[in-house]
Design a protein around this motif. Structure first.
Motif, PDB file in Angstrom:
ATOM      1  N   ALA A   1       3.001   5.983  -2.883  1.00 40.68           N
ATOM      2  CA  ALA A   1       4.151   6.731  -3.402  1.00 40.68           C
ATOM      3  C   ALA A   1       4.130   6.749  -4.928  1.00 40.68           C
ATOM      4  O   ALA A   1       4.434   7.767  -5.556  1.00 40.68           O
ATOM      5  CB  ALA A   1       5.453   6.120  -2.890  1.00 40.68           C
ATOM      6  N   GLY A   2       3.746   5.662  -5.520  1.00 37.94           N
ATOM      7  CA  GLY A   2       3.696   5.563  -6.980  1.00 37.94           C
ATOM      8  C   GLY A   2       2.657   6.503  -7.572  1.00 37.94           C
ATOM      9  O   GLY A   2       2.912   7.190  -8.565  1.00 37.94           O
ATOM     10  N   LEU A   3       1.470   6.560  -6.949  1.00 39.67           N
ATOM     11  CA  LEU A   3       0.412   7.451  -7.426  1.00 39.67           C
ATOM     12  C   LEU A   3       0.868   8.906  -7.347  1.00 39.67           C
ATOM     13  O   LEU A   3       0.586   9.726  -8.217  1.00 39.67           O
ATOM     14  CB  LEU A   3      -0.858   7.255  -6.585  1.00 39.67           C
ATOM     15  CG  LEU A   3      -1.577   5.914  -6.754  1.00 39.67           C
ATOM     16  CD1 LEU A   3      -2.669   5.764  -5.706  1.00 39.67           C
ATOM     17  CD2 LEU A   3      -2.156   5.770  -8.155  1.00 39.67           C
TER      18      LEU A   3
ATOM     19  N   THR B   1      -4.900   3.458   5.181  1.00 41.14           N
ATOM     20  CA  THR B   1      -4.894   3.826   3.763  1.00 41.14           C
ATOM     21  C   THR B   1      -4.087   2.811   2.969  1.00 41.14           C
ATOM     22  O   THR B   1      -4.509   2.358   1.912  1.00 41.14           O
ATOM     23  CB  THR B   1      -4.275   5.223   3.581  1.00 41.14           C
ATOM     24  OG1 THR B   1      -4.884   6.113   4.506  1.00 41.14           O
ATOM     25  CG2 THR B   1      -4.492   5.729   2.173  1.00 41.14           C
ATOM     26  N   TYR B   2      -2.939   2.462   3.499  1.00 40.75           N
ATOM     27  CA  TYR B   2      -2.082   1.513   2.789  1.00 40.75           C
ATOM     28  C   TYR B   2      -2.787   0.166   2.625  1.00 40.75           C
ATOM     29  O   TYR B   2      -2.729  -0.453   1.571  1.00 40.75           O
ATOM     30  CB  TYR B   2      -0.759   1.311   3.555  1.00 40.75           C
ATOM     31  CG  TYR B   2       0.089   2.560   3.637  1.00 40.75           C
ATOM     32  CD1 TYR B   2      -0.034   3.572   2.693  1.00 40.75           C
ATOM     33  CD2 TYR B   2       1.015   2.724   4.659  1.00 40.75           C
ATOM     34  CE1 TYR B   2       0.735   4.716   2.761  1.00 40.75           C
ATOM     35  CE2 TYR B   2       1.795   3.869   4.743  1.00 40.75           C
ATOM     36  CZ  TYR B   2       1.660   4.865   3.788  1.00 40.75           C
ATOM     37  OH  TYR B   2       2.427   5.986   3.872  1.00 40.75           O
TER      38      TYR B   2
ATOM     39  N   GLY C   1       0.821  -1.216   0.000  1.00 40.13           N
ATOM     40  CA  GLY C   1       0.000   0.000   0.000  1.00 40.13           C
ATOM     41  C   GLY C   1       0.847   1.255   0.000  1.00 40.13           C
ATOM     42  O   GLY C   1       0.543   2.239  -0.682  1.00 40.13           O
ATOM     43  N   GLU C   2       1.927   1.183   0.748  1.00 40.60           N
ATOM     44  CA  GLU C   2       2.835   2.331   0.829  1.00 40.60           C
ATOM     45  C   GLU C   2       3.463   2.600  -0.550  1.00 40.60           C
ATOM     46  O   GLU C   2       3.557   3.749  -0.990  1.00 40.60           O
ATOM     47  CB  GLU C   2       3.930   2.022   1.854  1.00 40.60           C
ATOM     48  CG  GLU C   2       4.569   3.223   2.467  1.00 40.60           C
ATOM     49  CD  GLU C   2       5.434   2.830   3.671  1.00 40.60           C
ATOM     50  OE1 GLU C   2       6.029   3.731   4.265  1.00 40.60           O
ATOM     51  OE2 GLU C   2       5.493   1.625   4.011  1.00 40.60           O
TER      52      GLU C   2
END
Lengths: 246, 153
Positions: free
Chosen positions: A159-161, B58-59, A154-155
């Motif tokens: 970061a990619g978005l 969120t992640y 998710g992290e």
């Protein structure tokens, strides 16, 4: 409520009329007054010790500045500027009169338009396809699934978005060269990859809007654009100004 | 594609108060000898927003959305192009992301006093305002100009 100073909204020229039914911060809303200061006038009201940055008072501050701007240029104060007494206000404004007059001329018939750009979070498939880092983390997660792996994935996605949006956002300022006079970066805002304000002649407002809409439409898959304005010219009150031409 | 044109209409939208909060609070003119009022509520707001934006929740939502993309692949498709091009997959990711965005907005609204979760200092000092805040987002105190911003949204 006991008086505890003078709330300062902004500075206008001495001939500037007060908007009808002008009201300020506080509950009940404070009465607005003009303090004449040579060629200028200071827009003030009473205030009280309990004043906080609350929705209602923020609205009152901004609403009054916008109403004032209908009849001429306004030098807007930041929210929450409180002077101990009238004499202090007048002394300070008189000392910087020519500076203020110059800023008012620069702001005449102009508004601030603010653009914020955020990553869009609805195109994960494209992100996975195009971002090697995200793709690698995703493959690792599929091999070794679990809570920690999901957090890492998710992290990486977040970061990619952000990266995808930032690359395109960097091209935005150039789009406004024709319609805006000045540009100034806004404070960093969590979640935004770009926060920038433009000083725009009122007559160009519709064109500015159209350019922003076109930019947003062209890059729907990478970013969300939020346009705010017309605003009081908060970002363009500096006298030194002459900020980089757009 | 109808979904596409709907988004064109949606973006850009007019800013809410929150969208320009940092300008009202960090830009505009100040005069050094003047006192700036306490901004207790705003400090809370900034901290909350940061926690939500970069939170594990969120992640995990993003990861879940990615994992659902996998399910789509496993159950209905064997080809890579379909995995990446599927409209269903897109909307799944979108739902997850919307949630994340909304949770930021909600926290912010609370901190600015749009919701019930106002900061305590305020309520202690101005208890008479409690009933007003209990009403769902009273707009009666807003100026006409502000309201017109709302309508554009």
């Amino acid at each position: 409520m006991a008086a505890s100073g003078i709330y300062v909204y902004g500075i206008v020229s001495s001939s500037h009329p007060l908007p009808p039914a002008a009201r300020g911060v506080g509950e009940p809303p404070a009465e607005i007054r003009l303090l004449p200061a040579g060629e200028l006038a200071v827009v003030v009201s009473a205030t009280h010790p309990g004043l906080r940055a609350r929705r209602r008072d923020l609205m009152a501050h901004q609403g009054l500045l916008l109403a004032l701007a209908e009849s001429g240029p306004v030098l807007p104060m930041r929210f929450g500027v409180v002077a101990p007494d009238e004499a202090t206000v007048l002394r300070d404004v008189a000392a910087r009169q020519s500076e203020h007059t110059g800023v008012l001329e620069r702001l005449d018939a102009r508004v601030e338009m603010n653009v914020k750009i955020m990553p869009v979070q609805d195109n994960l498939a494209a992100l996975i396809r195009e971002d090697p880092v995200v793709r690698r983390v995703r493959e690792e997660t599929r091999r070794n699934p679990g809570y920690e792996a999901n957090v890492r994935l998710g992290e990486a996605v977040a970061a990619g978005l952000r990266r995808r949006a930032a690359v395109v956002a960097a091209r935005l300022p150039a789009e406004f060269t024709e319609v805006a006079d000045e540009m100034r970066p806004g404070p960093e805002v969590e979640g935004c990859v770009l926060n920038v304000s433009f000083l725009v002649p009122r007559r160009n407002e519709a064109r500015f809007r159209a350019v922003a809409e076109q930019f947003a439409a062209d890059h729907l898959d990478r970013l969300e654009l939020r346009l705010s304005g017309p605003l009081p010219c908060y970002s363009f009150v500096g006298p030194e100004s002459a900020p980089a031409k757009v | 594609m109808s979904a596409y044109s709907e988004e064109v209409v949606r973006v850009p939208r007019a800013g809410s108060l929150y969208d320009v909060l940092e300008l009202i609070l960090d830009r505009g003119m100040v005069i050094d000898i003047f006192v700036r009022i306490s901004l207790v509520g705003i400090e809370i707001l900034k901290i909350d927003a940061r926690i939500v934006v970069a939170s594990v929740d969120t992640y995990l939502r993003f990861a879940e959305a990615c994992n659902r993309l996998d399910l789509e692949y496993d159950s209905s498709s064997r080809t890579v192009p379909e995995l990446f091009g599927g409209g269903v997959a897109k909307s799944v990711g979108k739902a997850g992301a919307k949630k994340a965005v909304h949770s930021v907005g909600d926290t912010v609204k609370k901190a600015v006093g749009m919701g019930d979760g106002d900061d305590e200092t305020q309520e202690e000092e101005q208890p008479e305002e409690r009933p007003r805040k209990a009403k769902p987002r009273s707009r009666s105190t807003e100026s006409g100009r502000t309201r017109s911003h709302k309508e554009e949204r």
